[in-house]
Design an enzyme around this catalytic site. Sequence first.
Site, PDB file in Angstrom:
ATOM      1  N   VAL A  34      39.037  39.342  44.729  1.00  0.00           N
ATOM      2  CA  VAL A  34      40.436  39.574  45.155  1.00  0.00           C
ATOM      3  C   VAL A  34      40.155  40.741  46.352  1.00  0.00           C
ATOM      4  CG1 VAL A  34      42.722  40.389  44.867  1.00  0.00           C
ATOM      5  CG2 VAL A  34      41.858  38.781  43.464  1.00  0.00           C
ATOM      6  N   ASP A  35      39.258  41.742  45.878  1.00  0.00           N
ATOM      7  CA  ASP A  35      39.385  42.910  46.762  1.00  0.00           C
ATOM      8  C   ASP A  35      38.634  42.360  48.090  1.00  0.00           C
ATOM      9  OD1 ASP A  35      40.427  45.265  45.476  1.00  0.00           O
ATOM     10  OD2 ASP A  35      38.701  45.499  44.149  1.00  0.00           O
ATOM     11  N   MET A  36      37.503  41.796  47.826  1.00  0.00           N
ATOM     12  CA  MET A  36      36.827  41.290  48.948  1.00  0.00           C
ATOM     13  C   MET A  36      37.372  40.389  49.820  1.00  0.00           C
ATOM     14  SD  MET A  36      32.983  41.827  47.443  1.00  0.00           S
ATOM     15  CE  MET A  36      32.144  42.066  48.955  1.00  0.00           C
TER      16      MET A  36
END
Length: 383
Positions: free
Chosen positions: A178-180
């Site tokens: 999700v972050d990347m």
Amino acid sequence: MTGTPVMNDEMTAGALADIRVVDLSENLAGPYCAQILGDLGAEVTKVERPGGDPARAWGPPFAGDDAALFVCTNRHKHTIELDLRVDRAKAELWQLLERADVIIQSFRPGAIERLGFGEADVRAKNERAIYCSVSAWGRQGPLRQAAGYDPLLQAFSGLMSVTGEAEGPPVRVGTSLVDMGAGMWLAIGVLAALRERDRTGKGRRVEVSLLGAALSWMGYHLIGAQTTGRSPGRHGTAFPSIAPYEAFETTDGRLMIAVGNDSLFLALCDVLARTDLATDPRYATNALRVAARAELRREVEDATRGWKTAALTAALEEAGVPCAPILDVAEALAHPQTEASGLLVELPEAEPSGLRVVAMPVAFDGRAPDVGRGVPKRVRADP
């Protein structure tokens, strides 16, 4: 602040060589976006809080003084530490912001405005700036002020509900997807805003949330839930819409086999000496095979258990049936295909020496962008 990297004769300046980025973000999403822009040639200055980006300490594992999580999202950057509660530090930041093309921030909603560096503040001094915000939940809704990290959004978005074995608990995807993903979406938005600025001369606000990134990975699951009225559940290594399309046991491991059409199913049956499955009317089409998945899986696995992984891989590849052994990280690093891809490149100035990282997985005229400078060491400015 560290110096500007020097390009050698074999390095290209990159498509964004005339773009200045100020990265005020922390953790993974915003820094990953800034790294992508740096890979494309932008000059990136990372502004850290006193003590540095908390992601520097997110280990072990560490590479030198910094956590692997920090190293993989912060190459190509200069860095400086500024205490933005102090007037002198604020003045130093304004020197950067007034000439910046792109500004990336990941403060909680309202926090950067209280410091005096909100979009309206910046726009008054630099109308050409692309002002980027990455948040956990977005600007609207009851959770807009809530804290958010990658696993929380994996849980909330339904992503964990479709990950893991059918009879087991929900499982987090084993990387910061999700972050990347949010960082990638933000980089796409920046590139579009820069292109628009070429025409209009004015900047844009670009916003991405972790929630948006998480839901974007769930596209066909969300459509399926609306059309069937049911959540898809967990299927382990299987894919709920195609069969056989999962990992099967061999005598010495497991092999992922992906049979994407009827002709591949016939080829699989031929390799496994199970032509009876190929002629069985229960398995004549993909829709029928999906309906009879459990029984078909047992039949196929009865056959694959008689093969060693390497031998079955070779036989299926010869027949044109897509397959792949399930490797661990060390095995993936050591595989000849990984080496031949050219994607693992040595990071300059790295600790330990010789550390290799994944280059941007996009080639321009047959070549990925250079990784340029290494990861910045902490550089503190006097308040």
